[in-house]
Design a protein around this motif. Structure first.
Motif, PDB file in Angstrom:
ATOM      1  N   LEU A 111       0.828  -1.199   0.000  1.00 44.91           N
ATOM      2  CA  LEU A 111       0.000   0.000   0.000  1.00 44.91           C
ATOM      3  C   LEU A 111       0.868   1.256   0.000  1.00 44.91           C
ATOM      4  O   LEU A 111       0.632   2.193  -0.775  1.00 44.91           O
ATOM      5  CB  LEU A 111      -0.921  -0.004   1.229  1.00 44.91           C
ATOM      6  CG  LEU A 111      -1.968  -1.122   1.292  1.00 44.91           C
ATOM      7  CD1 LEU A 111      -2.746  -1.048   2.596  1.00 44.91           C
ATOM      8  CD2 LEU A 111      -2.928  -1.032   0.119  1.00 44.91           C
ATOM      9  N   ALA A 112       1.887   1.267   0.870  1.00 45.77           N
ATOM     10  CA  ALA A 112       2.765   2.437   0.948  1.00 45.77           C
ATOM     11  C   ALA A 112       3.582   2.593  -0.330  1.00 45.77           C
ATOM     12  O   ALA A 112       3.733   3.713  -0.859  1.00 45.77           O
ATOM     13  CB  ALA A 112       3.691   2.305   2.160  1.00 45.77           C
ATOM     14  N   GLY A 113       4.122   1.479  -0.851  1.00 46.07           N
ATOM     15  CA  GLY A 113       4.920   1.547  -2.069  1.00 46.07           C
ATOM     16  C   GLY A 113       4.108   2.023  -3.257  1.00 46.07           C
ATOM     17  O   GLY A 113       4.571   2.847  -4.059  1.00 46.07           O
ATOM     18  N   GLY A 114       2.881   1.520  -3.373  1.00 41.43           N
ATOM     19  CA  GLY A 114       2.027   1.946  -4.479  1.00 41.43           C
ATOM     20  C   GLY A 114       1.649   3.411  -4.380  1.00 41.43           C
ATOM     21  O   GLY A 114       1.634   4.130  -5.389  1.00 41.43           O
ATOM     22  N   TYR A 115       1.369   3.871  -3.158  1.00 43.34           N
ATOM     23  CA  TYR A 115       0.985   5.276  -2.988  1.00 43.34           C
ATOM     24  C   TYR A 115       2.145   6.212  -3.298  1.00 43.34           C
ATOM     25  O   TYR A 115       2.006   7.180  -4.063  1.00 43.34           O
ATOM     26  CB  TYR A 115       0.493   5.505  -1.563  1.00 43.34           C
ATOM     27  CG  TYR A 115       0.082   6.936  -1.293  1.00 43.34           C
ATOM     28  CD1 TYR A 115      -1.188   7.382  -1.645  1.00 43.34           C
ATOM     29  CD2 TYR A 115       0.967   7.828  -0.698  1.00 43.34           C
ATOM     30  CE1 TYR A 115      -1.575   8.695  -1.405  1.00 43.34           C
ATOM     31  CE2 TYR A 115       0.599   9.148  -0.468  1.00 43.34           C
ATOM     32  CZ  TYR A 115      -0.670   9.575  -0.818  1.00 43.34           C
ATOM     33  OH  TYR A 115      -1.038  10.881  -0.592  1.00 43.34           O
ATOM     34  N   VAL A 116       3.314   5.917  -2.703  1.00 42.58           N
ATOM     35  CA  VAL A 116       4.483   6.775  -2.921  1.00 42.58           C
ATOM     36  C   VAL A 116       4.897   6.754  -4.389  1.00 42.58           C
ATOM     37  O   VAL A 116       5.191   7.793  -4.992  1.00 42.58           O
ATOM     38  CB  VAL A 116       5.656   6.341  -2.020  1.00 42.58           C
ATOM     39  CG1 VAL A 116       6.922   7.112  -2.372  1.00 42.58           C
ATOM     40  CG2 VAL A 116       5.304   6.555  -0.563  1.00 42.58           C
ATOM     41  N   GLY A 117       4.920   5.557  -4.994  1.00 39.74           N
ATOM     42  CA  GLY A 117       5.308   5.450  -6.394  1.00 39.74           C
ATOM     43  C   GLY A 117       4.360   6.177  -7.320  1.00 39.74           C
ATOM     44  O   GLY A 117       4.784   6.795  -8.306  1.00 39.74           O
ATOM     45  N   GLY A 118       3.060   6.141  -7.004  1.00 40.52           N
ATOM     46  CA  GLY A 118       2.083   6.778  -7.856  1.00 40.52           C
ATOM     47  C   GLY A 118       2.045   8.288  -7.723  1.00 40.52           C
ATOM     48  O   GLY A 118       1.756   8.998  -8.685  1.00 40.52           O
ATOM     49  N   HIS A 119       2.348   8.807  -6.531  1.00 38.63           N
ATOM     50  CA  HIS A 119       2.216  10.239  -6.289  1.00 38.63           C
ATOM     51  C   HIS A 119       3.548  11.005  -6.358  1.00 38.63           C
ATOM     52  O   HIS A 119       3.550  12.203  -6.654  1.00 38.63           O
ATOM     53  CB  HIS A 119       1.579  10.480  -4.918  1.00 38.63           C
ATOM     54  CG  HIS A 119       0.116  10.149  -4.862  1.00 38.63           C
ATOM     55  ND1 HIS A 119      -0.344   8.850  -4.781  1.00 38.63           N
ATOM     56  CD2 HIS A 119      -0.990  10.939  -4.900  1.00 38.63           C
ATOM     57  CE1 HIS A 119      -1.677   8.860  -4.743  1.00 38.63           C
ATOM     58  NE2 HIS A 119      -2.091  10.109  -4.819  1.00 38.63           N
TER      59      HIS A 119
ATOM     60  N   GLY B 177       6.734   9.322  -7.557  1.00 41.37           N
ATOM     61  CA  GLY B 177       7.700   8.707  -8.446  1.00 41.37           C
ATOM     62  C   GLY B 177       8.320   7.463  -7.823  1.00 41.37           C
ATOM     63  O   GLY B 177       8.457   7.366  -6.594  1.00 41.37           O
ATOM     64  N   MET B 178       8.681   6.522  -8.662  1.00 38.73           N
ATOM     65  CA  MET B 178       9.154   5.228  -8.165  1.00 38.73           C
ATOM     66  C   MET B 178      10.488   5.314  -7.435  1.00 38.73           C
ATOM     67  O   MET B 178      10.782   4.524  -6.550  1.00 38.73           O
ATOM     68  CB  MET B 178       9.214   4.233  -9.326  1.00 38.73           C
ATOM     69  CG  MET B 178       7.830   3.723  -9.716  1.00 38.73           C
ATOM     70  SD  MET B 178       7.846   2.595 -11.111  1.00 38.73           S
ATOM     71  CE  MET B 178       8.020   3.754 -12.454  1.00 38.73           C
ATOM     72  N   ARG B 179      11.328   6.286  -7.810  1.00 41.56           N
ATOM     73  CA  ARG B 179      12.606   6.419  -7.107  1.00 41.56           C
ATOM     74  C   ARG B 179      12.407   6.698  -5.628  1.00 41.56           C
ATOM     75  O   ARG B 179      13.190   6.261  -4.783  1.00 41.56           O
ATOM     76  CB  ARG B 179      13.436   7.533  -7.738  1.00 41.56           C
ATOM     77  CG  ARG B 179      14.052   7.162  -9.077  1.00 41.56           C
ATOM     78  CD  ARG B 179      14.976   8.248  -9.581  1.00 41.56           C
ATOM     79  NE  ARG B 179      15.666   7.833 -10.785  1.00 41.56           N
ATOM     80  CZ  ARG B 179      16.555   8.580 -11.429  1.00 41.56           C
ATOM     81  NH1 ARG B 179      16.843   9.788 -10.975  1.00 41.56           N
ATOM     82  NH2 ARG B 179      17.145   8.123 -12.521  1.00 41.56           N
ATOM     83  N   PHE B 180      11.346   7.452  -5.309  1.00 44.24           N
ATOM     84  CA  PHE B 180      11.118   7.811  -3.912  1.00 44.24           C
ATOM     85  C   PHE B 180      10.674   6.620  -3.080  1.00 44.24           C
ATOM     86  O   PHE B 180      10.752   6.662  -1.849  1.00 44.24           O
ATOM     87  CB  PHE B 180      10.096   8.949  -3.836  1.00 44.24           C
ATOM     88  CG  PHE B 180      10.661  10.288  -4.226  1.00 44.24           C
ATOM     89  CD1 PHE B 180      11.298  11.081  -3.290  1.00 44.24           C
ATOM     90  CD2 PHE B 180      10.587  10.719  -5.543  1.00 44.24           C
ATOM     91  CE1 PHE B 180      11.835  12.310  -3.653  1.00 44.24           C
ATOM     92  CE2 PHE B 180      11.114  11.939  -5.914  1.00 44.24           C
ATOM     93  CZ  PHE B 180      11.747  12.738  -4.960  1.00 44.24           C
ATOM     94  N   VAL B 181      10.201   5.560  -3.720  1.00 37.93           N
ATOM     95  CA  VAL B 181       9.911   4.329  -2.979  1.00 37.93           C
ATOM     96  C   VAL B 181      11.210   3.751  -2.419  1.00 37.93           C
ATOM     97  O   VAL B 181      11.277   3.347  -1.250  1.00 37.93           O
ATOM     98  CB  VAL B 181       9.207   3.296  -3.875  1.00 37.93           C
ATOM     99  CG1 VAL B 181       8.926   2.015  -3.096  1.00 37.93           C
ATOM    100  CG2 VAL B 181       7.905   3.863  -4.431  1.00 37.93           C
ATOM    101  N   PHE B 182      12.261   3.742  -3.231  1.00 39.97           N
ATOM    102  CA  PHE B 182      13.561   3.258  -2.772  1.00 39.97           C
ATOM    103  C   PHE B 182      14.133   4.175  -1.688  1.00 39.97           C
ATOM    104  O   PHE B 182      14.648   3.703  -0.675  1.00 39.97           O
ATOM    105  CB  PHE B 182      14.535   3.161  -3.950  1.00 39.97           C
ATOM    106  CG  PHE B 182      14.160   2.128  -4.975  1.00 39.97           C
ATOM    107  CD1 PHE B 182      14.467   0.791  -4.774  1.00 39.97           C
ATOM    108  CD2 PHE B 182      13.500   2.472  -6.138  1.00 39.97           C
ATOM    109  CE1 PHE B 182      14.136  -0.175  -5.709  1.00 39.97           C
ATOM    110  CE2 PHE B 182      13.162   1.525  -7.087  1.00 39.97           C
ATOM    111  CZ  PHE B 182      13.470   0.190  -6.871  1.00 39.97           C
ATOM    112  N   PHE B 183      14.053   5.483  -1.904  1.00 39.89           N
ATOM    113  CA  PHE B 183      14.578   6.426  -0.922  1.00 39.89           C
ATOM    114  C   PHE B 183      13.838   6.294   0.421  1.00 39.89           C
ATOM    115  O   PHE B 183      14.460   6.237   1.484  1.00 39.89           O
ATOM    116  CB  PHE B 183      14.438   7.874  -1.436  1.00 39.89           C
ATOM    117  CG  PHE B 183      15.267   8.177  -2.636  1.00 39.89           C
ATOM    118  CD1 PHE B 183      16.476   7.534  -2.853  1.00 39.89           C
ATOM    119  CD2 PHE B 183      14.837   9.100  -3.575  1.00 39.89           C
ATOM    120  CE1 PHE B 183      17.241   7.805  -3.978  1.00 39.89           C
ATOM    121  CE2 PHE B 183      15.593   9.392  -4.703  1.00 39.89           C
ATOM    122  CZ  PHE B 183      16.795   8.736  -4.902  1.00 39.89           C
ATOM    123  N   GLY B 184      12.502   6.261   0.338  1.00 44.14           N
ATOM    124  CA  GLY B 184      11.715   6.162   1.564  1.00 44.14           C
ATOM    125  C   GLY B 184      11.974   4.877   2.324  1.00 44.14           C
ATOM    126  O   GLY B 184      12.103   4.880   3.558  1.00 44.14           O
TER     127      GLY B 184
END
Length: 418
Positions: free
Chosen positions: A372-380, A382-389
């Motif tokens: 849920l968190a990965g999909g939200y962050v990636g969608g809003h 960008g996918m790079r911020f999923v890795f950073f977060g």
């Protein structure tokens, strides 16, 4: 004048407690592998089976596939502490027998479902009645000598990871050969073999005295120092969150720098790379933790995994991501054995099953929150911020564990019998 003497009865009892730990470990690894294979082999063909059960619209097929697959984790998260507590009272072997027999029956019934609601109910039942791998963790953690606990749990973790890796592969091969319904029946037969091995091969399972004595503390009240246990709950959740926050976006992320015809192949290898790394490293890191300290290895693995997440946001080729995910899997492989070992060393044996059950629930919580968190962050963002977060979360988790470890080591020792 009084003389002290050692009670031979107590010595024999202690020796008997660990007399069969190697045989128990072997059966638990085999049983965990087979039950995890049975639970994950449906991933490749679940949408096809949902369609066979009468769901026709594409969106509905996708929705029902997600609901059916996630149902197991929902009920498993709710019931894991309960089964752990019952294991403390009535014996860990009994819980493994229950889980293996229950799963053998339910997995076979899945092949006889007539509609998607029956499949959904049976997936709920798998989470409710199953839990062989988590039950094995409790048995191995409590019936293995403390000085070998990390290594044994690492071996068990490797078996669980191998099941997660082999399950989808087998699920992709069997249905074209024998059919989807027959695949469920075959998985039920496989787990029934685990049931027989558990009944006849696992030895020495003595229920604890929890709750039997007048005024004896149970549950959380029995733990003299609760901060290590709380830290392990957080760490278990973070581990699964780190894994699952990335998994849903891997295919889309790989499509940015890989030719279309290679996307699914590369994405599959990327996902398998982390699991393969964990299989290779789990027992070795567990053995290292037995020597240098489980908490030290746990903190180091969190830091390394967090650092390895950062370059994953900047890869430009498939092989770079494969290598980085493999290396990250090597680091993550040491976390689950160390989490269970720290719990084993910091809670009384009478509540070890309950506390390891809470740890399992925390991990399932991470499996739910992660996507849920990965999909939200990636969608809003960008996918790079999923890795950073996720990297920030892992490093903060390492800092939190270091703080708890430091405070715990400065406290006077608490009596905690093995």
């Amino acid at each position: 004048m009084t003389t002290s003497r050692i009670d031979p009865v107590k010595i024999n009892t202690a020796d008997e407690t660990f007399a069969h730990w190697r045989r128990n470990l072997t059966v638990c690894v085999f049983g965990s592998f087979t039950t995890i294979v049975a639970m994950t082999l449906m991933l490749p063909f679940l949408p096809l089976y949902v369609e066979q059960l009468g769901v026709t619209q594409h969106a509905a097929i996708v929705q029902w596939s997600g609901i059916a697959y996630g149902a197991t984790f929902f009920t498993a998260a709710l019931t894991a502490p309960l089964w752990g507590r019952i294991a403390d009272r009535y014996g860990r072997k009994l819980m493994l027998i229950r889980a293996s027999l229950g799963m053998a029956i339910v997995m076979s019934l899945m092949g006889m479902a007539h509609n998607v609601w029956q499949l959904f109910a049976l997936r709920l039942a798998v989470g409710l009645l199953g839990g062989y791998a988590s039950g094995s963790t409790v048995l191995v953690a409590t019936q293995t000598p403390k000085e070998r606990c990390g290594w044994a749990l690492g071996i068990l973790s490797s078996g669980i990871m191998a099941g997660n890796l082999a399950g989808p592969l087998i699920g992709g091969l069997l249905p074209p050969l024998i059919g989807i319904r027959a695949t469920f029946l075959a998985s039920g037969a496989l787990i029934f073999g685990t049931f027989l091995a558990t009944v006849f091969l696992i030895k020495r399972d003595k229920p604890s005295a929890s709750g039997k004595g007048q005024g004896q503390k149970t549950g959380w009240s029995a733990i003299p120092e609760k901060r290590p246990m709380l830290a392990m709950l957080v760490t278990g959740m973070l581990l699964m969150l780190a894994n699952m926050s990335i998994e849903p976006i891997i295919t889309v992320y790989v499509a940015q720098f890989v030719p279309v015809r290679q996307v699914t192949i590369v994405a599959g290898i990327v996902m398998s790379g982390a699991a393969l790394g964990s299989i290779i490293s789990a027992s070795r890191l567990g053995k290292l933790a037995d020597r240098v300290g489980h908490w030290n290895v746990l903190i180091g693995c969190l830091v390394i995994a967090g650092i390895l997440l950062i370059p994953q946001a900047f890869v430009t080729t498939g092989w770079e991501l494969i290598v980085l995910r493999f290396l990250m899997g090597l680091a993550l492989g040491g976390l689950l054995p160390c989490v269970a070992s720290v719990i084993r060393h910091n809670v009384p044996p009478s509540v070890a099953g309950s506390m390891l059950g809470y740890s399992t629930s925390a991990q399932y919580t991470g499996q739910v929150i992660g996507p849920l968190a990965g999909g939200y962050v990636g969608g809003h963002f960008g996918m790079r911020f999923v890795f950073f977060g996720t990297a920030v979360v892992m490093i903060v988790g390492a800092a939190y564990n270091w703080m708890i470890q430091t405070r715990h080591q400065t406290m006077p020792p608490q009596r905690n019998d093995a």
